[in-house]
Design an enzyme around this catalytic site. Structure first.
Site, short mmCIF file in Angstrom:
data_model
loop_
_atom_site.label_atom_id
_atom_site.label_comp_id
_atom_site.label_asym_id
_atom_site.label_seq_id
_atom_site.Cartn_x
_atom_site.Cartn_y
_atom_site.Cartn_z
N LYS A 111 0.74 -0.85 17.22
CA LYS A 111 -0.57 -1.16 17.81
C LYS A 111 -0.75 -2.67 17.84
O LYS A 111 -0.97 -3.30 16.81
CB LYS A 111 -1.66 -0.49 16.97
CG LYS A 111 -3.09 -0.75 17.47
CD LYS A 111 -4.10 0.20 16.80
CE LYS A 111 -5.50 0.06 17.36
NZ LYS A 111 -6.29 -1.02 16.75
N GLY A 138 -5.06 -5.30 16.44
CA GLY A 138 -3.62 -5.04 16.27
C GLY A 138 -3.35 -4.94 14.79
O GLY A 138 -3.10 -5.93 14.12
N ASP A 139 -3.44 -3.71 14.26
CA ASP A 139 -3.50 -3.61 12.81
C ASP A 139 -2.69 -2.46 12.23
O ASP A 139 -2.87 -2.09 11.08
CB ASP A 139 -4.95 -3.48 12.36
CG ASP A 139 -5.62 -2.25 12.95
OD1 ASP A 139 -4.99 -1.58 13.79
OD2 ASP A 139 -6.76 -1.95 12.56
N ARG A 169 0.84 -1.19 0.00
CA ARG A 169 0.00 0.00 0.00
C ARG A 169 0.88 1.25 0.00
O ARG A 169 2.02 1.23 0.45
CB ARG A 169 -0.95 -0.01 1.19
CG ARG A 169 -0.29 -0.07 2.55
CD ARG A 169 -1.34 0.03 3.66
NE ARG A 169 -1.92 -1.27 3.98
CZ ARG A 169 -2.94 -1.42 4.84
NH1 ARG A 169 -3.47 -0.38 5.42
NH2 ARG A 169 -3.43 -2.61 5.10
N THR A 189 -10.06 -3.87 20.02
CA THR A 189 -9.93 -2.64 20.79
C THR A 189 -9.34 -1.55 19.90
O THR A 189 -8.72 -1.82 18.87
CB THR A 189 -9.03 -2.84 22.02
OG1 THR A 189 -7.73 -3.23 21.57
CG2 THR A 189 -9.60 -3.89 22.93
N VAL A 192 -5.15 -7.85 9.63
CA VAL A 192 -4.83 -6.42 9.45
C VAL A 192 -5.65 -5.79 8.32
O VAL A 192 -5.71 -4.56 8.21
CB VAL A 192 -3.32 -6.19 9.20
CG1 VAL A 192 -2.50 -6.62 10.40
CG2 VAL A 192 -2.82 -6.88 7.94
N ALA A 219 -16.71 0.49 17.02
CA ALA A 219 -17.46 0.52 15.76
C ALA A 219 -17.53 -0.84 15.07
O ALA A 219 -18.46 -1.13 14.33
CB ALA A 219 -16.85 1.56 14.82
N GLU A 245 -3.89 6.33 3.16
CA GLU A 245 -3.36 5.19 2.42
C GLU A 245 -4.15 4.93 1.14
O GLU A 245 -5.35 5.16 1.08
CB GLU A 245 -3.41 3.93 3.28
CG GLU A 245 -2.50 4.01 4.48
CD GLU A 245 -2.55 2.75 5.34
OE1 GLU A 245 -1.60 2.51 6.09
OE2 GLU A 245 -3.55 2.01 5.25
N ARG A 260 -16.66 -5.89 5.40
CA ARG A 260 -15.72 -6.88 4.85
C ARG A 260 -14.78 -7.40 5.92
O ARG A 260 -14.33 -8.54 5.87
CB ARG A 260 -15.00 -6.35 3.61
CG ARG A 260 -14.00 -5.22 3.79
CD ARG A 260 -12.62 -5.70 4.23
NE ARG A 260 -11.57 -4.75 3.94
CZ ARG A 260 -10.56 -4.51 4.77
NH1 ARG A 260 -10.46 -5.10 5.94
NH2 ARG A 260 -9.62 -3.65 4.41
#
Lengths: 344, 344
Positions: free
Chosen positions: A230, A225-226, A44, A200, A292, A138, A55, A111
């Protein structure tokens, strides 16, 4: 060409039902993951600033080009804005003409949940019926509905540090048919469940799950964790689990496995989906999907949306292409006797 | 957020007049080129296929992020389609929120012509009044109007291998106030002119201008040699000229200078515009702007358009962002009692 706005996606979901949309999306993603080798995959593009990141995630097969614009701005929430919004374009490779621009704010949430449930179908124990959700932001409700629809989850144990988030989640899940228990700690939430989903929003390396909380046979769906810096899991959990990823080069930078050395063994999920390697191998194995978000999932979502929104009630026709009668006479458009505004 | 369609750009141009739009665009580009160092410049992303290429051209300063989607599909013309279309996005760096999606099919033609005239203002002889245009395709009329408006060109000598293109050009230029002579050969067109603009569509290395056609003191505005394998000038011309480029790494691959070794000396135009180096140094010098189109020009065009289209008659409000009252309650949007469709 077609514009699909937020209201169109909302109308589509109301028409078909959220569970049905998630099932169809998961099927589309599964089909696309099975033909992994046919995609032209790129890293990306990221424009970093002190406030966050913008991104571009381009990907193409022989017929279609897809690209998602997506941001990540943690400080937005304090300002009452969303931290992540997005839109995508789907284009025809043969002509280079864009076919559709679509919102990807809701669609990314959809998705992501469909992908999580798809991974779990290959990695969780076949008779899994209970799931813990840690983090009720969310993404949480979408995860709940996806796992109910695709795996037959019937029981949820949920936890968030913020009681307001828990109240929002419980309110939204009324009438879902799920048995839901909210707990006072993350440790209580994961007691005895088959699957643990972590979603989270904390933008640091944190420990949402510690090693002692994870019993044998659990499937961990690690969604939050993405991005670099993080993570949600104590590294010791990774060493006890078989770890599955979307696209290894990307997950090494963004996922839970940024905590472990670069030679830590992982399996790309498409190999499991395509039948090239095994998913869960025995009842007591700990499996972990280090999610991710990968461009193929957005491609699948855009393709699904393009097929699903051909009805004029579900999109708007827009003109970004000019289309002069003589392609060499772009200038002539400016000289039309009738104002072009009258066309729409 | 805002959507600016082709019809809106047409309305804007009719409202303000093409010459005025080109002058304002050139001024915006000049301002942005002057602060070259403030831009985060990236190589463009290109997805190649047997049919053509789809490109993304991202660029950002501290406040705004811009990105253009553009294709290049030579075979489209035979199918009655345009070979190049595009659209762009302008976003706010602080929040990551997109501000506007806009057509960049017409706007690319406008910014290319504005850029050409801007370069010529720094590189052509100050009293230049006559210009040759070789190649009378989609870009030609915009070049003519830009040079008339920005340099005071009064006389054109024009040539195209296709009489239909010439007829289209002459028809479109009626009432322009320019004295126009169409010629039977490219050689005749360039006789005695101050400036030569080449904008042919031939997708191969061709020789639109040969060395013997170019006298001392001419400024060459080479627009059509703009992708790998596509050039218009005999290499000998380059060796007699001072060559100016937009962004050297990109022009080495795409421009006329792909014909000469990598150490062939060139000057980046922003240095001239910012006063860091000289443009034309004497009357008899041959100057050459090897134009390929750079992301800053699209950024300038998008910024200009954003400022110019705030009137609701010149754009359409669209929703790609969802904007739930509680940013963590995306799911709640799907449960609104009132269909969101009623909002618009």
């Amino acid at each position: 060409m077609r514009l699909v706005e937020v209201k169109h996606v909302i109308a589509l979901v109301r028409q078909r039902g959220l569970a049905s949309v998630l099932v169809d999306l998961a099927e589309r993603i599964e089909q696309d993951y099975r033909r992994w080798g046919q995609f032209d995959k790129s890293p990306r593009y990221a424009a970093h600033s002190p406030h966050g990141v913008i991104e571009l995630m381009p990907i193409a097969d022989a017929e279609r080009f897809g690209c998602k614009y997506v941001n990540g701005h943690p400080a937005n929430q304090a300002a009452g804005l969303q931290t992540v919004i997005g839109f995508g374009v789907l284009a025809d490779v043969a002509t280079g003409y864009p076919l559709m621009i679509a919102e990807m704010t809701l669609m990314t949430a959809l998705r992501t949940a469909a992908m999580s449930a798809l991974a779990a179908r290959h990695l969780a124990r076949p008779n899994a019926r209970s799931m813990a959700i840690i983090g009720l932001g969310a993404q949480s409700e979408f995860q709940a509905v996806a796992f109910q629809a695709l795996l037959g989850i019937t029981e949820l144990r949920v936890f968030d540090v913020d009681p307001a988030a828990t109240a929002k989640f419980l309110g939204n899940m009324q009438g879902s048919g799920l048995r839901i228990v909210s707990t006072d700690t993350a440790g209580e939430a994961v007691e005895g469940v088959d699957i643990v989903t972590t979603v989270t929003a904390d933008k640091r390396a944190s420990t949402v799950l510690s090693d002692n909380m994870i019993g044998g046979g659990i499937h961990i769906n690690a969604v939050g964790g993405d991005c670099p810096g993080k993570t949600e899991l104590q590294a010791a959990i990774l060493h006890r689990a078989r770890v599955f990823v979307e696209f290894e080069p990307q997950t090494r930078i963004e996922g839970e496995i940024q905590q472990v050395p670069a030679d830590f063994p992982v399996t790309e999920l498409w190999q499991v989906i395509a039948g090239e390697t095994t998913g869960r191998e025995h009842r007591d194995e700990i499996t972990l999907f280090d999610s991710v978000g990968f461009a193929i999932e957005d491609f699948s979502a855009l393709s699904y949306l393009f097929d699903a929104t051909s009805d004029i009630a579900l999109h708007r026709e827009i003109d970004l292409l000019a289309a002069p009668a003589d392609p060499r006479d772009l200038f002539g458009l400016l000289r039309q006797p009738e104002p072009a505004l009258a066309r729409v």
